[in-house]
Design an enzyme around this catalytic site. Structure first.
Site, short mmCIF file in Angstrom:
data_model
loop_
_atom_site.label_atom_id
_atom_site.label_comp_id
_atom_site.label_asym_id
_atom_site.label_seq_id
_atom_site.Cartn_x
_atom_site.Cartn_y
_atom_site.Cartn_z
N ARG A 69 33.40 -23.89 56.57
CA ARG A 69 32.40 -22.77 56.35
C ARG A 69 33.23 -21.81 56.81
O ARG A 69 33.25 -20.53 56.25
CB ARG A 69 31.94 -22.26 57.78
CG ARG A 69 30.99 -23.08 58.02
CD ARG A 69 29.78 -22.84 59.52
NE ARG A 69 28.55 -23.90 59.83
CZ ARG A 69 27.76 -23.96 59.39
NH1 ARG A 69 27.38 -22.55 58.64
NH2 ARG A 69 26.57 -24.86 59.95
N ASP A 116 27.83 -24.07 55.08
CA ASP A 116 28.99 -25.44 55.27
C ASP A 116 28.31 -26.62 54.74
O ASP A 116 27.16 -26.46 53.88
CB ASP A 116 28.81 -25.37 56.44
CG ASP A 116 27.25 -26.27 56.89
OD1 ASP A 116 26.10 -25.54 56.31
OD2 ASP A 116 27.27 -27.24 57.63
N ASP A 169 17.23 -20.43 49.47
CA ASP A 169 16.83 -21.53 48.72
C ASP A 169 15.09 -22.13 48.69
O ASP A 169 14.35 -21.22 47.73
CB ASP A 169 16.94 -22.99 49.45
CG ASP A 169 17.89 -23.65 48.66
OD1 ASP A 169 17.80 -23.68 47.14
OD2 ASP A 169 18.02 -25.10 49.01
N LYS A 204 18.91 -18.52 45.75
CA LYS A 204 18.77 -19.61 44.23
C LYS A 204 17.37 -19.62 43.96
O LYS A 204 16.58 -20.77 44.66
CB LYS A 204 19.25 -20.96 45.29
CG LYS A 204 20.04 -21.90 43.92
CD LYS A 204 20.18 -22.93 45.82
CE LYS A 204 21.30 -23.63 46.13
NZ LYS A 204 21.35 -24.90 46.81
N GLU A 219 20.24 -13.68 56.60
CA GLU A 219 20.39 -14.96 55.91
C GLU A 219 21.17 -14.93 54.80
O GLU A 219 22.19 -14.36 53.77
CB GLU A 219 18.75 -15.89 55.44
CG GLU A 219 18.80 -17.28 54.83
CD GLU A 219 19.23 -18.31 56.23
OE1 GLU A 219 20.05 -17.55 56.83
OE2 GLU A 219 18.62 -19.00 56.28
N ASP A 220 22.37 -16.96 55.30
CA ASP A 220 23.39 -16.68 54.38
C ASP A 220 22.71 -16.55 52.78
O ASP A 220 23.11 -16.57 51.87
CB ASP A 220 24.26 -18.30 54.67
CG ASP A 220 23.25 -19.47 55.08
OD1 ASP A 220 22.30 -18.93 54.78
OD2 ASP A 220 23.89 -19.99 55.32
N PHE A 222 25.26 -26.41 44.98
CA PHE A 222 25.69 -26.39 46.37
C PHE A 222 26.48 -26.16 46.24
O PHE A 222 27.92 -26.67 45.99
CB PHE A 222 25.59 -28.24 47.73
CG PHE A 222 25.14 -28.38 48.31
CD1 PHE A 222 23.83 -27.90 49.08
CD2 PHE A 222 26.22 -27.75 49.27
CE1 PHE A 222 24.00 -27.82 50.38
CE2 PHE A 222 26.45 -27.69 50.85
CZ PHE A 222 24.92 -28.50 50.87
P1 XMP Z 1 15.55 -22.18 53.09
O1 XMP Z 1 14.26 -22.95 53.77
O2 XMP Z 1 15.41 -21.64 52.22
O3 XMP Z 1 17.12 -23.18 53.66
O4 XMP Z 1 15.47 -23.46 52.32
C1 XMP Z 1 17.34 -22.34 53.28
C2 XMP Z 1 19.20 -23.06 54.28
O5 XMP Z 1 19.24 -24.38 54.11
C3 XMP Z 1 21.29 -24.31 53.69
N1 XMP Z 1 21.42 -24.13 52.03
C4 XMP Z 1 22.43 -24.40 51.74
N2 XMP Z 1 23.69 -24.28 52.31
N3 XMP Z 1 24.55 -24.73 50.77
C5 XMP Z 1 25.12 -24.29 52.32
O6 XMP Z 1 26.12 -25.36 52.63
C6 XMP Z 1 23.71 -24.89 50.04
O7 XMP Z 1 23.99 -24.69 48.60
C7 XMP Z 1 22.84 -24.10 50.11
N4 XMP Z 1 21.15 -24.64 49.89
C8 XMP Z 1 20.15 -24.23 51.04
C9 XMP Z 1 21.32 -23.34 54.49
O8 XMP Z 1 21.67 -23.41 55.80
C10 XMP Z 1 20.48 -21.94 54.10
O9 XMP Z 1 20.16 -21.05 55.52
MG MG Z 2 21.24 -21.71 57.16
#
Ligand code: XMP
Ligand code: MG
Length: 176
Positions: free
Chosen positions: A165, A159, A103, A131, A99-100, A152
């Protein structure tokens, strides 16, 4: 939003490459006796991280892709729905979810729980960014490249409304 403006660098392309190399070596070591490793990319944000990671992991593996959507709704936990599922039969296999960013943790926890119902040998998680300030779900990444503050971020797959991206680094996005 001004799309041409500069996005300040939080983590450079060089730092990302160095951390991925280290992570890949740990993964290859940890899974050296695996009967079969399936690496699952959580679309879309993880695709660039996944591409670099799998090329650095020096062992046989297979790849698959999943897409999940989380809805905030009115409850604090929200719900996560699988929009695109993997095709691989993961019974008896080791699964590594890539996963990227971790959060709130809801997406990865929900996916992990879904995959655990399919009799895999194991399910672990690898994230580029963590995070922890925003975590609400009870999950920690098994592998992570960087811990970041509550900003963010965009770039290297991440993105804002599908933009940025393509940046080769992770940058700090601020609304203008
Ligand atoms: P969770 O379920 O962990 O979600 O809250 C993770 C997804 O939330 C998006 N996300 C971000 N995307 N910059 C982004 O571009 C950010 O700082 C960010 N924080 C959360 C992302 O899609 C991730 O998969
Ligand atoms: Mg994502």
């Amino acid at each position: 939003m001004d799309c041409k403006r500069e996005i300040p660098v939080l983590i450079s392309a060089e730092e990302i490459a160095a951390h991925i190399k280290e992570l890949a070596a740990r993964i290859a070591e940890d899974y050296r006796d695996s009967p079969g490793l399936t690496v699952v990319c959580v679309l879309s944000g993880a695709y660039i991280f996944m591409a670099d990671l799998v090329r650095a992991v020096n062992m046989p593996l297979t790849m698959d892709f999943v897409r999940a959507k989380s809805y905030d709704g009115t409850t604090s936990t929200g719900t996560v729905r699988v929009e695109l599922d993997i095709k691989t039969n993961i019974a008896g296999k080791d699964v590594l979810l890539v996963e990227d960013i971790l959060d709130t943790g809801r997406t990865l926890l929900a996916l992990k729980e879904i995959f655990l119902t399919r009799a895999p040998r194991s399910v672990k998680t690898a994230v580029l960014l963590d995070k922890p300030a925003r975590r609400t779900a009870a999950i920690a990444a098994d592998y992570r490249c960087f811990e970041i503050p509550d900003l963010f971020v965009v770039g290297y797959g991440l993105d804002c409304d599908e933009q940025f991206r393509e940046l080769p680094y992770v940058g700090i996005f601020t609304q203008t």
